[in-house]
Motif scaffolding. Structure first.
Motif, PDB file in Angstrom:
ATOM      1  N   VAL A  67       0.804  -1.235   0.000  1.00 14.84           N
ATOM      2  CA  VAL A  67       0.000   0.000   0.000  1.00 14.84           C
ATOM      3  C   VAL A  67       0.839   1.289   0.000  1.00 14.84           C
ATOM      4  CG1 VAL A  67      -2.077  -1.064   1.017  1.00 14.84           C
ATOM      5  CG2 VAL A  67      -0.309  -0.140   2.534  1.00 14.84           C
ATOM      6  N   ALA A 106      -0.915   4.762   1.384  1.00 13.06           N
ATOM      7  CA  ALA A 106      -1.797   4.597   2.552  1.00 13.06           C
ATOM      8  C   ALA A 106      -1.382   5.494   3.708  1.00 13.06           C
ATOM      9  CB  ALA A 106      -1.807   3.138   2.988  1.00 13.06           C
ATOM     10  N   LEU A 108       1.219   7.365   6.556  1.00  9.17           N
ATOM     11  CA  LEU A 108       2.301   6.949   7.451  1.00  9.17           C
ATOM     12  C   LEU A 108       2.128   5.479   7.799  1.00  9.17           C
ATOM     13  CD1 LEU A 108       2.775   9.994   9.831  1.00  9.17           C
ATOM     14  CD2 LEU A 108       3.504   9.648   7.475  1.00  9.17           C
ATOM     15  N   ASP A 109       3.269   4.835   7.993  1.00 14.13           N
ATOM     16  CA  ASP A 109       3.218   3.402   8.291  1.00 14.13           C
ATOM     17  C   ASP A 109       2.834   3.204   9.751  1.00 14.13           C
ATOM     18  OD1 ASP A 109       3.988   0.689   8.971  1.00 14.13           O
ATOM     19  OD2 ASP A 109       4.907   0.658   6.980  1.00 14.13           O
ATOM     20  N   LEU A 110       1.657   2.612   9.940  1.00 13.08           N
ATOM     21  CA  LEU A 110       1.123   2.461  11.297  1.00 13.08           C
ATOM     22  C   LEU A 110       2.027   1.569  12.151  1.00 13.08           C
ATOM     23  CD1 LEU A 110      -2.551   2.087  10.101  1.00 13.08           C
ATOM     24  CD2 LEU A 110      -1.700   3.953  11.541  1.00 13.08           C
ATOM     25  N   ALA A 152      -4.502  10.535   4.616  1.00 11.97           N
ATOM     26  CA  ALA A 152      -3.577  11.017   5.661  1.00 11.97           C
ATOM     27  C   ALA A 152      -2.192  11.385   5.104  1.00 11.97           C
ATOM     28  CB  ALA A 152      -3.499   9.962   6.778  1.00 11.97           C
ATOM     29  N   GLY A 153      -1.146  10.656   5.548  1.00 12.75           N
ATOM     30  CA  GLY A 153       0.210  10.990   5.105  1.00 12.75           C
ATOM     31  C   GLY A 153       0.364  10.935   3.591  1.00 12.75           C
ATOM     32  N   GLU A 178      -7.028  11.901   9.745  1.00 10.75           N
ATOM     33  CA  GLU A 178      -6.433  11.462  11.012  1.00 10.75           C
ATOM     34  C   GLU A 178      -7.455  11.307  12.132  1.00 10.75           C
ATOM     35  OE1 GLU A 178      -4.940  13.336   8.862  1.00 10.75           O
ATOM     36  OE2 GLU A 178      -2.851  12.721   8.759  1.00 10.75           O
ATOM     37  N   VAL A 184      -4.463  13.256  15.846  1.00  3.78           N
ATOM     38  CA  VAL A 184      -4.633  14.662  15.464  1.00  3.78           C
ATOM     39  C   VAL A 184      -3.555  15.040  14.459  1.00  3.78           C
ATOM     40  CG1 VAL A 184      -4.703  17.031  16.361  1.00  3.78           C
ATOM     41  CG2 VAL A 184      -5.483  15.115  17.787  1.00  3.78           C
ATOM     42  N   PHE A 280       2.553  12.001  22.647  1.00  2.00           N
ATOM     43  CA  PHE A 280       1.201  11.658  22.202  1.00  2.00           C
ATOM     44  C   PHE A 280       1.103  10.178  21.821  1.00  2.00           C
ATOM     45  CE2 PHE A 280      -1.989  11.332  18.788  1.00  2.00           C
ATOM     46  CZ  PHE A 280      -3.088  11.910  19.399  1.00  2.00           C
ATOM     47  N   TYR A 293      -7.006  -0.351  15.233  1.00  4.53           N
ATOM     48  CA  TYR A 293      -7.198   0.048  13.833  1.00  4.53           C
ATOM     49  C   TYR A 293      -6.432  -0.905  12.900  1.00  4.53           C
ATOM     50  CZ  TYR A 293      -7.489   3.200   9.778  1.00  4.53           C
ATOM     51  OH  TYR A 293      -7.731   3.746   8.545  1.00  4.53           O
ATOM     52  N   LYS A 298      -6.400  -5.726   9.201  1.00  2.00           N
ATOM     53  CA  LYS A 298      -5.990  -7.103   8.904  1.00  2.00           C
ATOM     54  C   LYS A 298      -7.191  -8.033   8.817  1.00  2.00           C
ATOM     55  CE  LYS A 298      -1.377  -6.685  10.908  1.00  2.00           C
ATOM     56  NZ  LYS A 298      -0.726  -6.439   9.599  1.00  2.00           N
ATOM     57  N   LYS A 300     -10.180  -7.329   8.011  1.00  7.42           N
ATOM     58  CA  LYS A 300     -11.016  -7.010   6.848  1.00  7.42           C
ATOM     59  C   LYS A 300     -10.932  -8.121   5.794  1.00  7.42           C
ATOM     60  CE  LYS A 300      -9.588  -3.861   4.059  1.00  7.42           C
ATOM     61  NZ  LYS A 300      -8.985  -2.649   3.538  1.00  7.42           N
ATOM     62  N   LYS A 301      -9.725  -8.695   5.700  1.00 11.19           N
ATOM     63  CA  LYS A 301      -9.480  -9.726   4.675  1.00 11.19           C
ATOM     64  C   LYS A 301     -10.202 -11.030   4.999  1.00 11.19           C
ATOM     65  CE  LYS A 301      -4.918  -8.340   3.191  1.00 11.19           C
ATOM     66  NZ  LYS A 301      -3.519  -8.466   3.568  1.00 11.19           N
TER      67      LYS A 301
HETATM   68  C1  LIG Z   1       0.874  14.841  17.545  1.00 10.76           C
HETATM   69  C2  LIG Z   1       0.696  14.183  16.219  1.00 10.76           C
HETATM   70  C3  LIG Z   1       0.261  12.806  16.367  1.00 10.76           C
HETATM   71  C4  LIG Z   1      -0.024  11.968  15.398  1.00 10.76           C
HETATM   72  C5  LIG Z   1      -0.018  12.252  13.966  1.00 10.76           C
HETATM   73  C6  LIG Z   1       0.148  10.972  13.176  1.00 10.76           C
HETATM   74  C7  LIG Z   1      -0.241  11.182  11.775  1.00 10.76           C
HETATM   75  C8  LIG Z   1      -0.544  10.130  11.001  1.00 10.76           C
HETATM   76  C9  LIG Z   1      -0.932  10.263   9.609  1.00 10.76           C
HETATM   77  C10 LIG Z   1      -1.125   8.936   8.898  1.00 10.76           C
HETATM   78  O1  LIG Z   1      -0.806   8.867   7.743  1.00 10.76           O
HETATM   79  S1  LIG Z   1      -1.742   7.624   9.767  1.00 10.76           S
HETATM   80  C11 LIG Z   1      -2.080   6.385   8.550  1.00 10.76           C
HETATM   81  C12 LIG Z   1      -3.409   6.641   7.921  1.00 10.76           C
HETATM   82  N1  LIG Z   1      -3.699   5.679   6.906  1.00 10.76           N
HETATM   83  C13 LIG Z   1      -4.848   5.026   6.824  1.00 10.76           C
HETATM   84  O2  LIG Z   1      -5.733   5.210   7.621  1.00 10.76           O
HETATM   85  C14 LIG Z   1      -4.977   4.030   5.713  1.00 10.76           C
HETATM   86  C15 LIG Z   1      -5.137   2.650   6.249  1.00 10.76           C
HETATM   87  N2  LIG Z   1      -5.250   1.686   5.167  1.00 10.76           N
HETATM   88  C16 LIG Z   1      -6.383   1.506   4.456  1.00 10.76           C
HETATM   89  O3  LIG Z   1      -7.382   2.147   4.642  1.00 10.76           O
HETATM   90  C17 LIG Z   1      -6.335   0.434   3.411  1.00 10.76           C
HETATM   91  O4  LIG Z   1      -5.253  -0.402   3.668  1.00 10.76           O
HETATM   92  C18 LIG Z   1      -6.214   0.988   1.983  1.00 10.76           C
HETATM   93  C19 LIG Z   1      -7.535   1.635   1.573  1.00 10.76           C
HETATM   94  C20 LIG Z   1      -5.071   1.973   1.836  1.00 10.76           C
HETATM   95  C21 LIG Z   1      -5.936  -0.196   1.014  1.00 10.76           C
HETATM   96  O5  LIG Z   1      -6.933  -1.165   1.163  1.00 10.76           O
HETATM   97  P1  LIG Z   1      -6.673  -2.620   0.592  1.00 10.76           P
HETATM   98  O6  LIG Z   1      -6.154  -2.560  -0.800  1.00 10.76           O
HETATM   99  O7  LIG Z   1      -7.932  -3.391   0.821  1.00 10.76           O
HETATM  100  O8  LIG Z   1      -5.474  -3.208   1.451  1.00 10.76           O
HETATM  101  P2  LIG Z   1      -5.540  -3.733   2.961  1.00 10.76           P
HETATM  102  O9  LIG Z   1      -6.360  -2.858   3.801  1.00 10.76           O
HETATM  103  O10 LIG Z   1      -5.893  -5.175   2.936  1.00 10.76           O
HETATM  104  O11 LIG Z   1      -4.023  -3.547   3.419  1.00 10.76           O
HETATM  105  C22 LIG Z   1      -2.997  -4.395   2.937  1.00 10.76           C
HETATM  106  C23 LIG Z   1      -1.953  -4.548   4.018  1.00 10.76           C
HETATM  107  O12 LIG Z   1      -1.387  -3.262   4.274  1.00 10.76           O
HETATM  108  C24 LIG Z   1      -1.496  -2.936   5.657  1.00 10.76           C
HETATM  109  N3  LIG Z   1      -1.655  -1.471   5.784  1.00 10.76           N
HETATM  110  C25 LIG Z   1      -2.604  -0.715   5.238  1.00 10.76           C
HETATM  111  N4  LIG Z   1      -2.406   0.569   5.544  1.00 10.76           N
HETATM  112  C26 LIG Z   1      -1.300   0.624   6.311  1.00 10.76           C
HETATM  113  C27 LIG Z   1      -0.585   1.692   6.940  1.00 10.76           C
HETATM  114  N5  LIG Z   1      -0.955   2.980   6.829  1.00 10.76           N
HETATM  115  N6  LIG Z   1       0.499   1.382   7.647  1.00 10.76           N
HETATM  116  C28 LIG Z   1       0.924   0.092   7.762  1.00 10.76           C
HETATM  117  N7  LIG Z   1       0.278  -0.959   7.183  1.00 10.76           N
HETATM  118  C29 LIG Z   1      -0.816  -0.689   6.466  1.00 10.76           C
HETATM  119  C30 LIG Z   1      -2.725  -3.692   6.121  1.00 10.76           C
HETATM  120  O13 LIG Z   1      -2.710  -3.887   7.504  1.00 10.76           O
HETATM  121  C31 LIG Z   1      -2.556  -4.995   5.354  1.00 10.76           C
HETATM  122  O14 LIG Z   1      -1.566  -5.738   6.038  1.00 10.76           O
HETATM  123  P3  LIG Z   1      -1.609  -7.351   6.030  1.00 10.76           P
HETATM  124  O15 LIG Z   1      -0.474  -7.758   6.909  1.00 10.76           O
HETATM  125  O16 LIG Z   1      -2.940  -7.766   6.559  1.00 10.76           O
HETATM  126  O17 LIG Z   1      -1.408  -7.735   4.578  1.00 10.76           O
END
Ligand SMILES: CC/C=C\CC/C=C/CC(=O)SCCNC(=O)CCNC(=O)[C@H](O)C(C)(C)COP(=O)(O)OP(=O)(O)OC[C@H]1O[C@@H](n2cnc3c(N)ncnc32)[C@H](O)[C@@H]1OP(=O)(O)O
Length: 302
Positions: A67, A106, A108-110, A152-153, A178, A184, A280, A293, A298, A300-301
Motif C-alpha cells: 500500500v 496509505a 504513514l506506516d502504522l 492522511a500521510g 487522522e 490529530v 502523544f 485500527y 488485517k 477485513k481480509k
Molecule cells: C501529535 C501528532 C500525532 C499523530 C499524527 C500521526 C499522523 C498520522 C498520519 C497517517 O498517515 S496515519 C495512517 C493513515 N492511513 C490510513 O488510515 C490508511 C489505512 N489503510 C487503508 O485504509 C487500506 O489499507 C487501503 C484503503 C489503503 C488499502 O486497502 P486494501 O487494498 O484493501 O489493502 P488492505 O487494507 O488489505 O491492506 C494491505 C496490508 O497493508 C497494511 N496497511 C494498510 N495501511 C497501512 C498503513 N498505513 N500502515 C501500515 N500498514 C498498512 C494492512 O494492515 C494490510 O496488512 P496485512 O499484513 O494484513 O497484509
C-alpha cells in the motif's frame, strides 16, 4: 543579461540558507551520491526513477507494496531519490506517482507508530518532518500524479507538490482523515491543507476526517485536476511542460516566498514537535486505538 545574472545571484543567496538549514537538520538522509549522469540510472528497492533527460523531468514511482505506506526505510529512499535529482542539473521537475495499483499511498506506516520504543518514534517522526520539508521546499517542480487512494500521510505528500492530478475513479479518495483514527494532524499538516484549500474548508475537512472522492476533491481544491485514469500521467506531463516554461529562478523564488513562513514554523519548532509526537503516540489510549485500527485492517481480509 545583467538582470539574468543578478537574478541568479539573488536566487542563490535566498535559496542557500534553506539548503543549509535542511542540511544541518537532524535526520538527514546522507550526502548526495554523485550527480550528472550517475543519477540517470538511479533505482532503489522501493523507488523507481524513470528519467527523461531530454525533457528535464524524472518520474518517481513509489513501489512499497502492498500500500506504499511511508515506512522509515521507504521515506529514506524517497528522500535520497529527491536529493539526487535535485543535485543533477539535468532535472527541473519530477512527477511523483505510484507503482502499486489503486493506491497512491496509505499514509504513514502504522507499524512504525505502534508497539515501538520512544527512540524509534522520535527517529520516525524526524524522517516524516524531513520528507515534508524537503518536498515542500524542493527547488524542482513537483507534480503528483495521483493514481490511487491517498489518505492522511499520502495526502500530505501530495499537498507538498506544486500541482495535483487525480484519476477519476470512484474508488479513490484523498484527505487528511487522522481524526477517524483518533489521532490529530499536527500543525504543519494543518497549515499545508489551509494553504491549499483555505481555512474554513480545511477546518471542516480536518475535524470530520474527510476523504474526498475525485469530484469533491476538485471542488474543494485538494487537487487541481481530475482526469480519466489513463490520462493521469500524460496530463501530469503536459502540466509539467507549462510549469517548466517559467524561468526557473523566478518560479523557485516565488515558491519560497509562498512557502517559507509555513516551513519556518516547523524548522523553529522541530524538536518540540518531535517531543509532542512521542508524548502523544506513547499514550496507552493512542497505542490501543492504533493497534485496534491495524487489527481491523488485517481482519477485513478474513
Ligand atoms: C501529535 C501528532 C500525532 C499523530 C499524527 C500521526 C499522523 C498520522 C498520519 C497517517 O498517515 S496515519 C495512517 C493513515 N492511513 C490510513 O488510515 C490508511 C489505512 N489503510 C487503508 O485504509 C487500506 O489499507 C487501503 C484503503 C489503503 C488499502 O486497502 P486494501 O487494498 O484493501 O489493502 P488492505 O487494507 O488489505 O491492506 C494491505 C496490508 O497493508 C497494511 N496497511 C494498510 N495501511 C497501512 C498503513 N498505513 N500502515 C501500515 N500498514 C498498512 C494492512 O494492515 C494490510 O496488512 P496485512 O499484513 O494484513 O497484509
Amino acid at each position: 543579461m545583467a538582470l539574468a545574472v543578478g537574478m541568479r545571484v539573488l536566487t542563490r543567496a535566498l535559496l542557500r540558507p534553506w539548503a543549509r538549514g535542511l542540511r544541518a537538520a537532524p535526520g538527514r538522509t546522507g550526502p548526495a551520491a554523485g550527480g550528472g549522469d550517475g543519477v540517470r540510472c538511479f533505482r532503489s528497492p522501493r523507488v523507481l526513477v524513470e528519467p527523461d533527460p531530454a525533457a528535464g523531468v524524472a518520474v518517481v514511482k513509489m513501489r512499497n507494496p502492498p500500500v506504499n505506506s511511508l515506512s522509515l526505510e521507504f521515506l529514506t529512499e524517497l528522500l535520497i531519490s529527491l536529493e539526487k535529482l535535485e543535485n543533477d542539473k539535468t532535472f527541473h521537475g519530477i512527477i511523483i506517482t505510484s507503482d502499486c495499483p489503486g493506491i497512491f499511498s496509505a499514509g504513514l506506516d502504522l507499524t512504525e507508530m505502534c508497539g515501538r520504543d520512544p527512540e524509534h518514534y522520535a527517529e520516525y517522526w524526524k524522517a516524516v518532518q524531513e520528507m515534508w520539508l524537503r518536498f515542500y521546499l524542493s527547488n524542482l517542480v513537483v507534480i503528483a500524479a495521483i493514481n490511487g487512494i491517498s489518505p492522511a500521510g499520502g495526502c500530505l505528500l501530495s499537498l507538498t507538490c506544486d500541482y495535483r492530478v487525480l484519476a477519476n475513479n470512484p474508488k479513490y479518495a484523498i484527505g487528511l482523515n487522522e481524526t477517524l483514527l483518533g489521532i490529530v494532524a499536527p500543525f504543519w499538516f494543518k497549515d499545508t491543507l489551509v494553504n491549499t484549500i483555505g481555512h474554513r474548508s480545511a477546518e471542516r475537512a480536518l475535524q470530520l476526517g474527510l476523504l474526498f472522492p475525485p469530484a469533491e476533491a476538485l471542488r474543494v481544491g485538494v487537487v487541481d485536476q481530475v482526469v480519466p485514469e489513463d490520462q493521469v500521467q500524460s496530463t501530469a506531463r503536459s502540466v509539467m511542460a507549462q510549469w517548466l516554461d517559467i524561468p526557473d529562478h523566478a518560479r523557485q523564488l516565488t515558491k519560497i516566498l509562498m512557502r517559507k513562513p509555513t516551513a519556518d514554523r516547523l524548522l523553529t519548532e522541530r524538536d518540540a514537535d518531535i517531543e509532542n509526537f512521542v508524548r502523544f503516540i506513547c499514550k496507552d489510549s493512542i497505542q490501543k486505538s492504533l493497534h485496534a485500527y491495524l487489527e481491523k485492517l488485517k481482519q477485513k481480509k478474513g
